[in-house]
Structures are given as structure tokens and as C-alpha cells.
Design a protein around this motif. Sequence first.
Motif, PDB file in Angstrom:
ATOM      1  N   TRP A   1       0.820  -1.209   0.000  1.00  0.00           N
ATOM      2  CA  TRP A   1       0.000   0.000   0.000  1.00  0.00           C
ATOM      3  C   TRP A   1       0.861   1.268   0.000  1.00  0.00           C
ATOM      4  N   GLY A   2       2.147   1.114   0.263  1.00  0.00           N
ATOM      5  CA  GLY A   2       3.069   2.232   0.164  1.00  0.00           C
ATOM      6  C   GLY A   2       3.663   2.372  -1.228  1.00  0.00           C
ATOM      7  N   GLY A   3       3.232   1.513  -2.156  1.00  0.00           N
ATOM      8  CA  GLY A   3       3.688   1.616  -3.538  1.00  0.00           C
ATOM      9  C   GLY A   3       4.991   0.914  -3.833  1.00  0.00           C
ATOM     10  N   ASP A   4       5.366  -0.033  -2.988  1.00  0.00           N
ATOM     11  CA  ASP A   4       6.640  -0.732  -3.144  1.00  0.00           C
ATOM     12  C   ASP A   4       6.385  -2.121  -3.732  1.00  0.00           C
ATOM     13  N   GLU A   5       7.064  -2.436  -4.850  1.00  0.00           N
ATOM     14  CA  GLU A   5       6.893  -3.722  -5.520  1.00  0.00           C
ATOM     15  C   GLU A   5       7.165  -4.906  -4.592  1.00  0.00           C
ATOM     16  N   ARG A   6       8.023  -4.716  -3.623  1.00  0.00           N
ATOM     17  CA  ARG A   6       8.397  -5.820  -2.736  1.00  0.00           C
ATOM     18  C   ARG A   6       7.253  -6.243  -1.835  1.00  0.00           C
TER      19      ARG A   6
END
Length: 365
Positions: free
Chosen positions: A110-115
Motif C-alpha cells: 500500500w506504500g507503492g513498493d513492488e516488494r
Amino acid sequence: MPHSSIELPYTRYLDADGRPLGPLPDWALDGERLLPLYRAMVRTRLFDQKVIALQRTGRIGTYASSLGQEAVGTAIGSLLRADDVLVPYYRDTASQLLRGVSMSEMLLYWGGDERGSDYRGEVARGDFPLCVPIATQALHACGVASAFKIRGEHRVALTTCGDGATSKGDFLEALNVAGTWQLPVVFVVNNNQWAISVPRRIQCGAPTLAQKALGAGFAGEQVDGNDVIAVVERLRLAIERARHGKGPTLLECVTYRLCDHTTADDATRYRSAEEVNQAWHEEPVKRLQSYLVGQGLWDEGREQALVAECQAELQRAIDAYEGLAAQDPQSVFAHVYASWPQALAEQREQFAERIARRTQGADHE
């Protein structure tokens, strides 16, 4: 037969105040089996509250809450076997937590990180990541279920969606192929009454969403989605039917979205406070809590201990999320194609050059 004369099953065991309406399923007579369900719903709700607070303070991106809908995801996560496959949509926090997706991974997503979609848990790695496009996951689940059937595996694909998704062609096509091929797939519809700002009553003319399964040649039924006992019982049977070659089921869980559609929405613009206040009386967490208290299985001391335990887990997840170094900006290209097409190679190279120039500029400041 006119659709108005079709009667589908509707299952409910506990009323809004947690009082049994009749005999409970045998498994639910063991109160100890209900405690993990309650704990999972509380854990989900507390996670929800914290993520919204993080979003409001700019520490995370847009988030889709599951407030008031925790019973649905909790039932799913508690019933699927490790080798089954969950094909979720963006309001499946409870089921993902129970399938082993960590809170820190959810925060990354939800923070926009692919991981955030690179799950470390063994069970979670076999599931699909959250699906944001509406209803496309229903067809993906049919593909998974087709593979299970071709291989002769007694495994189940389960996919979820909201009420609005049932009006999409992808969803209806998925029902068609599931019924035609008698696939081991379960469709769980979270009918939370609102497709963003469009109410259920004007988005579909069918008396129930479960009836859409009938046209595809398989069973559909409704359940009180605020009664976790009812959801578990009917979902348990649907999963077993699929597992033993008896085809798909559509389970419509009638709930209510107590929250905004996402943190980018303001639901006060299109629904009344009176409607929401009435829905709060039906919500699932308090309902099960009232039943457990009435049975002598829960009290204020246990509640406070559970909240403290969840808050500590949340803080560890937040620390891990905020302490992780930023991802490589070029990682946005990593999971788009199996092999990068030559026609787009120039775009990727230009992006890499721009990042390099920006990095060099920062180094000289």
C-alpha cells in the motif's frame, strides 16, 4: 421461471446482538474453535485503523479498508488449505494475514513498493497478489482451477470480489466457463452494498447477486456476511464440493462497507449517517464478541491482552516498513514482461538515464 419466484438459501446463525437464532453447526459448539476467528477479526480491524492513520499522515498511499467486512476474509483464510490458491481483490486483508502475508509486506504494497507482493511466507507465495482491476481476478481463478482439474489435483481456487464487480463482463465470463467446465473454484462476493458511490439497488436488477450463478449452471446462495459462523459453515461446504469434483459455488456474503471506498473517497457525499449507523449495529466483530462473552469464553481482560498483542505486532511491522531502504526505481519494470520487448527497450533505457542523472545531481549538492 420468473426470477422473482426463485428462492435461494440464506444462512444466518447469530442475530445482530450475538444471540443464536437456532442450533449452531457442530464445529461451532466448541467455543474454542471460535476464538481464533474472533482474534483474526480484531487483528484485521486494528491493522486497518493503523494503516488509515499512516495514510492520513502521508506515510502510506491510498488504502482500501475492510471495516465491517472482516468476517468474510477471516472465514476464507481459516478454511483454505495450504495447497489451495487464493485469488484476492483489494479488500482481502483478513484472508491474506491468515495465509501468511506479513503486515510489513502489506504496508509495502500500500506504500507503492513492488516488494510488498513478493511474499516470504510459503503458503502466501502460492497465492496471487491483490488485484485492483475490477473482476479480472475471477478469470485468473478459473485458469488456476482448470490446471487443478487437468492435473487431477484435489485443490481449490477461491476468488473474491465486491458487488460492483459482478456487473462486469469478466465476472460473468468466469461464471460461464466455471459452470461449463465444472471447475473446482469458489466465487465469494463481498456484497457490501456500495460500488464506490453506486448503491446495490441500482447497479443490478437481479434480486440477489447469487442468482447469477444459476444462469451458468451451478449453485449460488446468500449468507449473512456479518455472521462469521454462517460464512465459515457455508464456505466450508462450498470448498469441499469443489475439492471433490462437484463443481463451483457462488457465495454472496451480505455485509456493509462501514468505511469509505478507499482513503481517496468521502462516503458522506453519497450515503446518509442514519444508514451507516444502522449498519454499525449489524457489524461482525461486536456480534461474535457478544456471543463469546455470553458463553463465558471472553472478557475485558482477554480483550485488552489481545489488543496489546496486536498493537505490538503492528508497531514491529511499521518499524520494518519505515526502516527499509527505498526500492530501486527501475524495479517498476521488473514484473511487467517475462522478457522485455525490444519496442520498449528505449523507454527503459531513457528512464535509467534519467535516474542516473538525478542521482548524480543529488551527489553534487
